[in-house]
Write a protein that holds these residues in place. Sequence first.
Motif, short mmCIF file in Angstrom:
data_model
loop_
_atom_site.label_atom_id
_atom_site.label_comp_id
_atom_site.label_asym_id
_atom_site.label_seq_id
_atom_site.Cartn_x
_atom_site.Cartn_y
_atom_site.Cartn_z
N LEU A 100 4.01 5.70 7.54
CA LEU A 100 4.51 5.74 5.55
C LEU A 100 5.02 7.59 5.03
N GLU A 101 5.68 7.13 4.36
CA GLU A 101 6.16 8.55 3.71
C GLU A 101 5.87 8.72 2.06
N PRO A 102 4.52 9.61 1.76
CA PRO A 102 4.12 9.42 1.05
C PRO A 102 4.98 9.38 -0.41
N ASP A 103 4.23 8.70 -1.18
CA ASP A 103 5.24 7.97 -2.57
C ASP A 103 6.24 7.29 -2.82
N VAL A 104 6.80 7.16 -1.71
CA VAL A 104 8.88 6.44 -1.81
C VAL A 104 8.65 6.00 -0.28
N THR A 105 7.26 5.13 0.10
CA THR A 105 7.05 4.28 1.27
C THR A 105 6.21 3.42 1.03
N ALA A 106 6.17 1.83 1.85
CA ALA A 106 5.16 1.22 1.69
C ALA A 106 4.58 0.39 2.51
N LEU A 107 3.27 -0.07 2.95
CA LEU A 107 3.27 -1.19 3.62
C LEU A 107 3.02 -2.25 2.94
N LEU A 108 3.80 -3.56 3.05
CA LEU A 108 3.98 -4.68 2.34
C LEU A 108 3.56 -5.52 3.59
N VAL A 109 2.38 -5.99 2.71
CA VAL A 109 1.54 -7.17 4.13
C VAL A 109 1.45 -8.28 2.82
N ARG A 110 1.94 -9.57 3.61
CA ARG A 110 1.95 -11.55 3.35
C ARG A 110 1.38 -11.98 4.41
N PHE B 44 0.71 -1.45 0.22
CA PHE B 44 0.06 -0.35 -0.05
C PHE B 44 0.69 1.22 0.27
N VAL B 45 1.03 1.87 -0.76
CA VAL B 45 1.84 3.71 -1.02
C VAL B 45 0.37 4.82 -1.29
N PRO B 46 0.61 5.65 0.35
CA PRO B 46 0.11 6.64 0.36
C PRO B 46 0.80 7.42 -1.20
N HIS B 47 0.14 8.42 -1.81
CA HIS B 47 0.34 9.03 -2.77
C HIS B 47 0.03 10.24 -1.97
N SER B 48 0.87 11.69 -2.79
CA SER B 48 0.61 13.18 -2.39
C SER B 48 0.26 13.76 -4.03
N GLY B 49 0.16 14.92 -3.56
CA GLY B 49 -0.44 15.60 -4.69
C GLY B 49 0.63 15.87 -5.45
N ASP B 50 2.54 16.16 -4.87
CA ASP B 50 3.03 17.04 -5.36
C ASP B 50 3.10 15.98 -6.59
N ALA B 51 3.56 16.68 -7.83
CA ALA B 51 3.76 17.29 -8.99
C ALA B 51 5.49 17.41 -9.76
N GLY B 52 6.20 17.40 -8.36
CA GLY B 52 6.90 17.75 -9.17
C GLY B 52 7.92 18.98 -9.80
N ASP B 53 6.83 19.98 -9.60
CA ASP B 53 6.77 21.60 -10.58
C ASP B 53 6.29 22.40 -9.44
N GLY B 54 6.68 21.98 -8.30
CA GLY B 54 6.30 23.39 -7.82
C GLY B 54 4.73 23.31 -7.12
N SER B 55 3.87 22.32 -7.77
CA SER B 55 2.57 22.14 -7.58
C SER B 55 2.23 21.23 -6.59
N ASP B 56 1.35 21.67 -5.74
CA ASP B 56 0.38 20.42 -4.21
C ASP B 56 -0.33 20.50 -4.16
#
Length: 221
Positions: free
Chosen positions: A159-169, A110-122
Amino acid sequence: MTARDVLGPATSQLRRLARTPVPEPDRGRRAQHTCELCSEPLPDEHRHLLDLTSRQLCCACRACSLLFDREATGTGRYRAVPRLRKRLPADPLDDVTWAALEVPVRLAFFVPHSGDAGDGSDTGDVSVTAYYPSPLGVVGTAVDEEAWARVNPDVAERLEPDVTALLVRRDAGEHWLVGIDECYRLTARVRHTWTGMTGGDEVWHEIDRFFAELRGAPAPT
């Protein structure tokens, strides 16, 4: 962000990360990896950056990864994927929560995704996507907000948005906080060892090996 937004970049990234884990003995000598920002030669173990504009992972040297560490800068096109392998001592998902998440398999991240597009907009919006390995690569589906709110808040907040995940087995009762590059390595292994309709014995052996590596235990033989 929907699953459609990330499936293409994630699938192409699998091809690159499939060469990063331990290769099969008959694969031969790999070409030298280089940093995709400065072309510095890379060791087998190296950091990754997430390109927020394309949602693709980039191989990076230590110097470049430090430049884009979130603690150093919270803005810009790239974000460093943390070196993170932390097993959770308790199950953050009870059976009711797991059912509400509506994930059709027992191995998912599971990955949380932010609204950061890398162009200064969020946009400031955060959405969560559930992904799971398949013979075609990574498959994703949006997670219902109310269902995600049932997840242990202490875990969700780490969980840090975009770059971390909760991995479940789920079947093995293992739950991990990991960098997303670990999840793509797992998916690459599943994709390259899957046979037939159900995956075959080899794919489950490879999954066992992956989680043994996370635990720092000797790999199953």
